[in-house]
Design a protein around this motif. Structure first.
Motif, short mmCIF file in Angstrom:
data_model
loop_
_atom_site.label_atom_id
_atom_site.label_comp_id
_atom_site.label_asym_id
_atom_site.label_seq_id
_atom_site.Cartn_x
_atom_site.Cartn_y
_atom_site.Cartn_z
N MET A 1 0.62 -1.38 -0.05
CA MET A 1 -0.01 0.07 0.01
C MET A 1 1.13 1.80 0.41
N TYR A 2 0.22 2.49 -0.97
CA TYR A 2 1.51 3.38 -0.56
C TYR A 2 -0.10 4.20 0.17
N ALA A 3 1.10 4.98 1.17
CA ALA A 3 0.68 6.48 1.78
C ALA A 3 0.71 7.04 0.75
N ILE A 4 0.26 8.11 0.72
CA ILE A 4 0.25 9.49 -0.28
C ILE A 4 -0.35 11.28 1.03
N ILE A 5 0.62 11.69 0.99
CA ILE A 5 0.37 13.34 1.63
C ILE A 5 0.85 14.86 0.77
N ARG A 6 -0.21 15.29 1.02
CA ARG A 6 0.02 16.43 -0.24
C ARG A 6 0.50 17.38 0.58
N ILE A 7 1.99 17.89 0.06
CA ILE A 7 2.67 18.95 0.74
C ILE A 7 2.12 20.60 0.09
N ARG A 8 1.69 20.80 -1.00
CA ARG A 8 1.65 22.02 -1.79
C ARG A 8 0.61 22.14 -1.71
N GLY A 9 -0.19 23.92 -2.29
CA GLY A 9 -1.08 24.09 -1.57
C GLY A 9 -2.13 23.80 -3.84
N ARG A 10 -2.70 25.39 -3.69
CA ARG A 10 -3.71 24.75 -5.22
C ARG A 10 -3.39 25.91 -6.03
N THR A 11 -2.69 26.97 -5.35
CA THR A 11 -1.96 28.25 -6.13
C THR A 11 -1.43 28.07 -7.89
N GLY A 12 -1.82 28.36 -8.30
CA GLY A 12 -1.34 28.27 -10.22
C GLY A 12 -0.94 26.93 -10.03
N ILE A 13 -1.92 25.90 -9.55
CA ILE A 13 -1.83 24.57 -10.38
C ILE A 13 -2.97 24.42 -11.35
N LYS A 14 -1.91 23.85 -12.45
CA LYS A 14 -2.88 23.76 -13.74
C LYS A 14 -4.41 22.64 -13.62
N LYS A 15 -5.06 22.46 -14.31
CA LYS A 15 -6.58 21.74 -13.98
C LYS A 15 -6.14 20.49 -14.22
N ASN A 16 -5.69 19.57 -15.35
CA ASN A 16 -5.75 18.10 -15.09
C ASN A 16 -4.72 17.91 -13.95
N GLY A 43 0.48 5.69 -12.17
CA GLY A 43 -0.05 6.93 -13.04
C GLY A 43 -0.37 8.13 -12.20
N MET A 44 -1.51 8.17 -11.86
CA MET A 44 -1.58 9.47 -11.33
C MET A 44 -0.28 10.02 -10.28
N LEU A 45 0.44 9.07 -9.82
CA LEU A 45 0.93 9.72 -8.70
C LEU A 45 2.37 10.22 -9.71
N GLN A 46 2.84 9.88 -10.16
CA GLN A 46 3.38 10.29 -10.96
C GLN A 46 2.69 11.45 -12.18
N LYS A 47 1.68 11.88 -11.89
CA LYS A 47 1.27 13.04 -13.33
C LYS A 47 1.02 13.98 -11.48
N ALA A 48 0.85 14.24 -10.60
CA ALA A 48 0.96 14.61 -9.44
C ALA A 48 2.30 14.75 -8.55
N LYS A 49 3.32 14.39 -9.05
CA LYS A 49 4.54 14.53 -8.19
C LYS A 49 5.11 15.88 -7.55
N ASP A 50 4.66 16.80 -8.54
CA ASP A 50 5.28 18.51 -8.32
C ASP A 50 4.35 18.45 -6.98
N TYR A 51 3.06 17.61 -6.20
CA TYR A 51 2.67 18.82 -4.76
C TYR A 51 2.31 17.42 -3.65
N ILE A 52 3.05 16.10 -4.23
CA ILE A 52 2.57 14.83 -3.13
C ILE A 52 4.29 14.75 -3.17
N THR A 53 4.20 13.64 -1.85
CA THR A 53 4.79 12.68 -1.82
C THR A 53 4.15 11.38 -1.31
N TRP A 54 5.31 10.19 -1.80
CA TRP A 54 4.37 9.31 -1.18
C TRP A 54 5.11 8.08 -0.92
#
Length: 152
Positions: A1-16, A43-54
């Motif tokens: 299992m992966y644990a995912i934590i969001r690190i960065r906020g939502r300002t300036g984030i692309k819609k996808n 694939g979802m983790l790779q897409k959001a890798k600049d905002y999360i850690t896992w």
């Protein structure tokens, strides 16, 4: 299992990327979710890798996470009494082991699918660099357990 934590906020984030984070139920900073290791999730983790850690969560850390930060609808804590009445398990620890071994899910047991955590003690390393470069973002394998323990 992966644990995912969001690190960065939502300002300036692309819609996808924002849509991907919404699909993962990561709407705010310091929220965490636990997901199985499947190709679609990777694939979802790779897409959001600049905002999360896992990384791969250990069983002991997951037990601690469910018992300390697991919540029921109405923001009520998970108790042994609730688990005995509403599931097939005797205690919160037994339920956490069953979820970890993928015998049941958080949703099936009546728990909320995300964990609201505190910011880590001593702070994040750097919220714009990857873990390999000395920051907080991206894949961190077993080191996710240390970060989770700082945040619980």
């Amino acid at each position: 299992m992966y644990a995912i934590i969001r690190i960065r906020g939502r300002t300036g984030i692309k819609k996808n990327i924002a849509d991907t984070l919404d699909m993962l139920n990561l709407t705010r900073i310091s929220h965490a979710v636990v997901i199985p290791e499947t190709p679609s999730y990777k694939g979802m983790l790779q897409k959001a890798k600049d905002y999360i850690t896992w990384g791969e969560v250990s069983e002991d850390t997951f037990k601690l996470l469910v018992s300390e930060r697991g919540r029921l609808p109405g923001n009520k804590r998970v108790t042994d009494e609730y688990v005995k009445e509403n599931t097939d398990y005797d205690s919160v620890e037994a339920l956490a082991v069953a979820i970890y071994n993928e015998e049941t899910t958080l949703k099936d047991s009546g728990l909320k699918p995300l964990f609201r955590l505190n910011p880590p003690r001593k702070g994040y390393e750097n919220t714009k660099k990857t873990f390999v470069e000395g920051g907080s973002l991206g894949y961190r394998s077993e080191k996710i357990n240390e970060l989770l323990e700082k945040m619980i």
